[in-house]
Design a protein around this motif. Structure first.
Motif, PDB file in Angstrom:
ATOM      1  N   PRO A 156       0.835  -1.203   0.000  1.00 44.21           N
ATOM      2  CA  PRO A 156       0.000   0.000   0.000  1.00 44.21           C
ATOM      3  C   PRO A 156       0.873   1.258   0.000  1.00 44.21           C
ATOM      4  O   PRO A 156       1.868   1.332   0.716  1.00 44.21           O
ATOM      5  CB  PRO A 156      -0.792  -0.135   1.306  1.00 44.21           C
ATOM      6  N   ARG A 171       2.078 -10.115  -3.732  1.00 43.72           N
ATOM      7  CA  ARG A 171       0.811  -9.472  -3.380  1.00 43.72           C
ATOM      8  C   ARG A 171       0.771  -8.049  -3.938  1.00 43.72           C
ATOM      9  O   ARG A 171       1.683  -7.256  -3.691  1.00 43.72           O
ATOM     10  CB  ARG A 171       0.643  -9.440  -1.860  1.00 43.72           C
ATOM     11  N   ARG A 173      -1.038  -4.779  -3.433  1.00 37.18           N
ATOM     12  CA  ARG A 173      -1.913  -4.086  -2.486  1.00 37.18           C
ATOM     13  C   ARG A 173      -1.829  -2.568  -2.633  1.00 37.18           C
ATOM     14  O   ARG A 173      -2.505  -1.842  -1.914  1.00 37.18           O
ATOM     15  CB  ARG A 173      -1.559  -4.490  -1.046  1.00 37.18           C
ATOM     16  N   ARG A 194      -5.178  -7.574  -4.642  1.00 37.86           N
ATOM     17  CA  ARG A 194      -6.024  -6.786  -3.748  1.00 37.86           C
ATOM     18  C   ARG A 194      -5.502  -5.353  -3.678  1.00 37.86           C
ATOM     19  O   ARG A 194      -5.134  -4.853  -2.611  1.00 37.86           O
ATOM     20  CB  ARG A 194      -6.074  -7.429  -2.351  1.00 37.86           C
TER      21      ARG A 194
END
Length: 249
Positions: A156, A171, A173, A194
């Motif tokens: 993130p 991942r 994110r 995600r």
């Protein structure tokens, strides 16, 4: 063996994720050092230089090495001896990718394949596939002209923009923008997809909030002007959006 001829082990950033073993480009067409030698050397160094266990699964980024079925099986056996499963091969050699498919590995290629007339138009075709080794953390911004393969996570606060596809061996994110120069055939693919925000060409969508399916990579693509999530295909180059939609719908 010179340092330039050492393989690089890119560990995963989270438990259960695969890592990558990146081979250097061969110095000559018939190098005295084999790919199997490089794999074994990397395993030996990993056991001596770090107390961190090896990842349970690895992809092999083989550059220009020509690997046949016999060599790939030898690599798989060496890795298996250390408790590691070889799951994928990324190579710009078509012979090696055919051999990898024959032994059950997923395959990818740094450059788009086939004649130019068979590829969808757009800036993703010519520049090939850029390789980003390691996780992108909050504040990192990566932009490439063609497609990009990230060997790690996109956390993130990090952003990836590509004229072609965005592929994340980990991942996703953060924020991902594929086809940022208008290529509507571009995809976003990740082991866990995600992100905070998805963009393909000029279409924007929020990332899904539910948990990702266990053991299944996902891809985002434009289908009739809407960003759609489907199970990811294990091969590179990616098929057309229409073919993927037909296969999954």
């Amino acid at each position: 063996m010179s340092a330039a001829m050492n393989a690089v082990l890119v560990p995963p950033d989270w438990d259960g994720a695969p890592g990558w073993l990146v081979l250097p480009s061969p110095t000559t067409p018939e190098s005295a050092v084999t790919a199997v030698d490089l794999v074994q050397r990397a395993l030996d160094e990993a056991s001596l230089l770090t107390d961190r266990p090896l990842p349970r699964a690895l992809g092999l980024a083989a550059a220009g090495w020509r690997l046949g079925v016999r060599q790939l099986r030898a690599v798989m056996e060496r890795l298996a001896g250390s408790g590691v499963t070889l799951v994928a091969l990324c190579s710009d050699d078509a012979h090696s990718r055919v051999a990898a498919a024959a032994v059950g590995l997923s395959t990818c290629a740094p450059l788009a394949q086939g004649p130019a007339g068979d590829r969808p138009p757009g800036p993703a075709n010519d520049p090939g596939l850029a390789l980003q080794r390691g996780t992108l953390r909050a504040g990192d911004h990566l932009e490439v002209e063609g497609s990009v393969l990230v060997l790690g996570d996109v956390n993130p606060g990090a952003c990836v923009r590509a004229g072609g596809h965005v592929l994340v061996w980990g991942r996703l994110r953060g924020t991902a923008h594929a086809g940022c120069r208008g290529d509507t055939e571009a995809r976003i693919v990740a082991l866990q997809l995600r992100p905070l925000q998805l963009r393909i060409a000029d279409v924007v969508a929020r990332g899904p909030e539910d948990s990702p399916p266990a053991g299944m990579a996902e891809q985002a693509s434009l289908v009739h002007g809407v960003i759609r999530l489907d199970p990811a295909q294990p091969f590179w180059p990616l098929a057309s959006t229409e073919s993927a939609a037909a296969a999954t719908g």
